[in-house]
Design a protein around this motif. Structure first.
Motif, PDB file in Angstrom:
ATOM      1  N   PRO A  14       0.929  -1.180  -0.123  1.00 21.43           N
ATOM      2  CA  PRO A  14       0.191   0.104  -0.036  1.00 21.43           C
ATOM      3  C   PRO A  14       0.885   1.369   0.166  1.00 21.43           C
ATOM      4  CG  PRO A  14      -0.790  -1.587   1.631  1.00 21.43           C
ATOM      5  CD  PRO A  14       0.651  -2.212   1.136  1.00 21.43           C
ATOM      6  N   PRO A  15       0.458   2.162  -0.700  1.00 27.25           N
ATOM      7  CA  PRO A  15       1.284   3.480  -0.674  1.00 27.25           C
ATOM      8  C   PRO A  15       1.555   4.084   0.595  1.00 27.25           C
ATOM      9  CG  PRO A  15      -0.815   3.732  -2.169  1.00 27.25           C
ATOM     10  CD  PRO A  15      -0.607   2.248  -1.433  1.00 27.25           C
ATOM     11  N   ALA A  16       0.791   4.145   1.748  1.00 31.55           N
ATOM     12  CA  ALA A  16       1.197   4.755   2.816  1.00 31.55           C
ATOM     13  C   ALA A  16       1.855   3.869   3.905  1.00 31.55           C
ATOM     14  CB  ALA A  16      -0.286   5.099   3.280  1.00 31.55           C
ATOM     15  N   ALA A  73      -7.059 -10.012  -7.935  1.00 33.98           N
ATOM     16  CA  ALA A  73      -6.729  -9.238  -9.151  1.00 33.98           C
ATOM     17  C   ALA A  73      -7.333  -7.897  -9.476  1.00 33.98           C
ATOM     18  CB  ALA A  73      -7.471 -10.313 -10.333  1.00 33.98           C
ATOM     19  N   ALA A  74      -8.391  -7.411  -8.784  1.00 36.44           N
ATOM     20  CA  ALA A  74      -8.986  -5.990  -9.170  1.00 36.44           C
ATOM     21  C   ALA A  74      -7.819  -4.856  -8.239  1.00 36.44           C
ATOM     22  CB  ALA A  74     -10.455  -6.136  -8.596  1.00 36.44           C
ATOM     23  N   VAL A  75      -7.135  -5.394  -7.468  1.00 34.58           N
ATOM     24  CA  VAL A  75      -6.263  -4.450  -6.586  1.00 34.58           C
ATOM     25  C   VAL A  75      -5.048  -3.798  -7.626  1.00 34.58           C
ATOM     26  CG1 VAL A  75      -4.956  -3.868  -4.479  1.00 34.58           C
ATOM     27  CG2 VAL A  75      -6.986  -5.593  -4.697  1.00 34.58           C
ATOM     28  N   LEU A  76      -5.516  -2.644  -7.683  1.00 35.83           N
ATOM     29  CA  LEU A  76      -4.269  -1.922  -8.547  1.00 35.83           C
ATOM     30  C   LEU A  76      -3.756  -0.632  -7.884  1.00 35.83           C
ATOM     31  CD1 LEU A  76      -6.233  -1.294 -11.964  1.00 35.83           C
ATOM     32  CD2 LEU A  76      -4.713  -3.108 -11.334  1.00 35.83           C
ATOM     33  N   ARG A  77      -2.456  -0.701  -7.791  1.00 34.33           N
ATOM     34  CA  ARG A  77      -1.589   0.447  -7.226  1.00 34.33           C
ATOM     35  C   ARG A  77      -0.586   1.018  -8.165  1.00 34.33           C
ATOM     36  NH1 ARG A  77      -1.091  -3.105  -1.952  1.00 34.33           N
ATOM     37  NH2 ARG A  77      -3.018  -2.933  -1.232  1.00 34.33           N
ATOM     38  N   GLY A  78      -0.954   2.268  -8.422  1.00 31.24           N
ATOM     39  CA  GLY A  78      -0.110   2.958  -9.509  1.00 31.24           C
ATOM     40  C   GLY A  78      -0.536   2.600 -10.913  1.00 31.24           C
ATOM     41  N   GLY A  79      -1.814   1.942 -11.034  1.00 34.28           N
ATOM     42  CA  GLY A  79      -2.032   1.269 -12.396  1.00 34.28           C
ATOM     43  C   GLY A  79      -1.772  -0.166 -12.555  1.00 34.28           C
ATOM     44  N   GLU A  88      -6.895 -17.176  -9.641  1.00 35.71           N
ATOM     45  CA  GLU A  88      -8.106 -16.997  -9.500  1.00 35.71           C
ATOM     46  C   GLU A  88      -8.877 -17.920  -8.288  1.00 35.71           C
ATOM     47  OE1 GLU A  88     -12.442 -17.299 -11.914  1.00 35.71           O
ATOM     48  OE2 GLU A  88     -10.527 -16.947 -13.031  1.00 35.71           O
ATOM     49  N   GLY A  89      -9.687 -17.443  -7.636  1.00 37.32           N
ATOM     50  CA  GLY A  89     -10.315 -18.150  -6.370  1.00 37.32           C
ATOM     51  C   GLY A  89      -9.491 -17.868  -5.240  1.00 37.32           C
ATOM     52  N   GLN A  90      -8.165 -17.350  -5.089  1.00 40.03           N
ATOM     53  CA  GLN A  90      -7.461 -17.229  -3.841  1.00 40.03           C
ATOM     54  C   GLN A  90      -7.579 -15.754  -3.037  1.00 40.03           C
ATOM     55  OE1 GLN A  90      -3.439 -18.019  -5.518  1.00 40.03           O
ATOM     56  NE2 GLN A  90      -3.278 -19.749  -4.267  1.00 40.03           N
ATOM     57  N   ILE A  91      -7.448 -15.930  -2.047  1.00 36.72           N
ATOM     58  CA  ILE A  91      -7.632 -14.410  -1.400  1.00 36.72           C
ATOM     59  C   ILE A  91      -6.293 -13.880  -0.926  1.00 36.72           C
ATOM     60  CG2 ILE A  91     -10.036 -14.949  -0.544  1.00 36.72           C
ATOM     61  CD1 ILE A  91      -8.867 -15.385   2.236  1.00 36.72           C
ATOM     62  N   VAL A  92      -6.100 -12.898  -0.655  1.00 35.48           N
ATOM     63  CA  VAL A  92      -4.757 -12.468  -0.080  1.00 35.48           C
ATOM     64  C   VAL A  92      -4.930 -11.583   1.104  1.00 35.48           C
ATOM     65  CG1 VAL A  92      -3.063 -10.510  -0.587  1.00 35.48           C
ATOM     66  CG2 VAL A  92      -3.590 -12.108  -2.612  1.00 35.48           C
ATOM     67  N   VAL A  93      -4.688 -11.702   2.141  1.00 37.68           N
ATOM     68  CA  VAL A  93      -4.408 -10.869   3.549  1.00 37.68           C
ATOM     69  C   VAL A  93      -3.147 -10.351   3.543  1.00 37.68           C
ATOM     70  CG1 VAL A  93      -4.673 -11.185   5.835  1.00 37.68           C
ATOM     71  CG2 VAL A  93      -5.741 -12.988   4.499  1.00 37.68           C
ATOM     72  N   GLU A  94      -3.332  -8.788   3.674  1.00 38.98           N
ATOM     73  CA  GLU A  94      -2.057  -8.102   3.761  1.00 38.98           C
ATOM     74  C   GLU A  94      -2.338  -7.187   5.037  1.00 38.98           C
ATOM     75  OE1 GLU A  94      -0.895  -4.887   0.593  1.00 38.98           O
ATOM     76  OE2 GLU A  94      -3.014  -4.605   0.875  1.00 38.98           O
ATOM     77  N   PHE A  95      -1.103  -7.171   5.695  1.00 38.12           N
ATOM     78  CA  PHE A  95      -0.701  -6.613   6.912  1.00 38.12           C
ATOM     79  C   PHE A  95       0.048  -5.375   6.600  1.00 38.12           C
ATOM     80  CE2 PHE A  95      -1.784 -10.879   7.753  1.00 38.12           C
ATOM     81  CZ  PHE A  95      -2.400 -10.998   8.885  1.00 38.12           C
ATOM     82  N   TRP A  96      -0.253  -4.357   7.375  1.00 38.19           N
ATOM     83  CA  TRP A  96       0.791  -3.131   6.958  1.00 38.19           C
ATOM     84  C   TRP A  96       0.865  -2.133   8.082  1.00 38.19           C
ATOM     85  CZ3 TRP A  96      -3.910  -2.795   4.604  1.00 38.19           C
ATOM     86  CH2 TRP A  96      -4.772  -1.636   4.591  1.00 38.19           C
ATOM     87  N   ILE A  97       1.848  -1.613   8.299  1.00 36.14           N
ATOM     88  CA  ILE A  97       1.969  -0.366   9.412  1.00 36.14           C
ATOM     89  C   ILE A  97       2.425   0.828   8.439  1.00 36.14           C
ATOM     90  CG2 ILE A  97       3.588   0.201  11.283  1.00 36.14           C
ATOM     91  CD1 ILE A  97       4.349  -2.651  11.892  1.00 36.14           C
ATOM     92  N   ALA A  98       1.471   1.906   8.834  1.00 38.97           N
ATOM     93  CA  ALA A  98       1.596   3.139   8.311  1.00 38.97           C
ATOM     94  C   ALA A  98       2.795   3.939   8.669  1.00 38.97           C
ATOM     95  CB  ALA A  98       0.446   4.066   8.457  1.00 38.97           C
TER      96      ALA A  98
END
Length: 98
Positions: A14-16, A73-79, A88-98
């Motif tokens: 993520p950008p932040a 697949a729908a998550v775009l960052r900077g295009g 397809e059919g998988q999920i992603v779990v994302e953890f981040w610290i700002a």
């Protein structure tokens, strides 16, 4: 990790985010989400669900943002696709610290 999640090596954070890590798996998000909350609480984090796919976990003043991407697949960052190697059919779990 709950739901047989495994580390995702190639992704665009993520950008932040000052630091981030992502995991991928095939279990349904409605089972992974509650299991994540339970595991974070077991580790001493206070959790607050902020939406159907996001939560915040806090411990010792550190806030960790968590998001379950049900359509990575729908998550775009900077295009650019943030999770290009996810099947397809998988999920992603994302953890981040700002």
């Amino acid at each position: 990790m709950p739901g047989d999640l495994v580390p995702l090596v190639h992704f665009i954070p993520p950008p932040a985010a000052s630091d981030s890590v992502s995991f991928v798996g095939g279990d349904p998000p409605d089972s992974v989400g509650p299991a994540l909350v339970s595991e974070l609480e077991r580790l001493g984090y206070e959790t607050s669900v902020t939406s159907s796919t996001t939560l915040r976990a806090t411990r010792e003043g550190i806030v960790v943002n968590v998001e379950v991407h049900t359509n990575p697949a729908a998550v775009l960052r900077g295009g650019v696709a943030a999770f290009s190697g996810v099947r397809e059919g998988q999920i992603v779990v994302e953890f981040w610290i700002a």
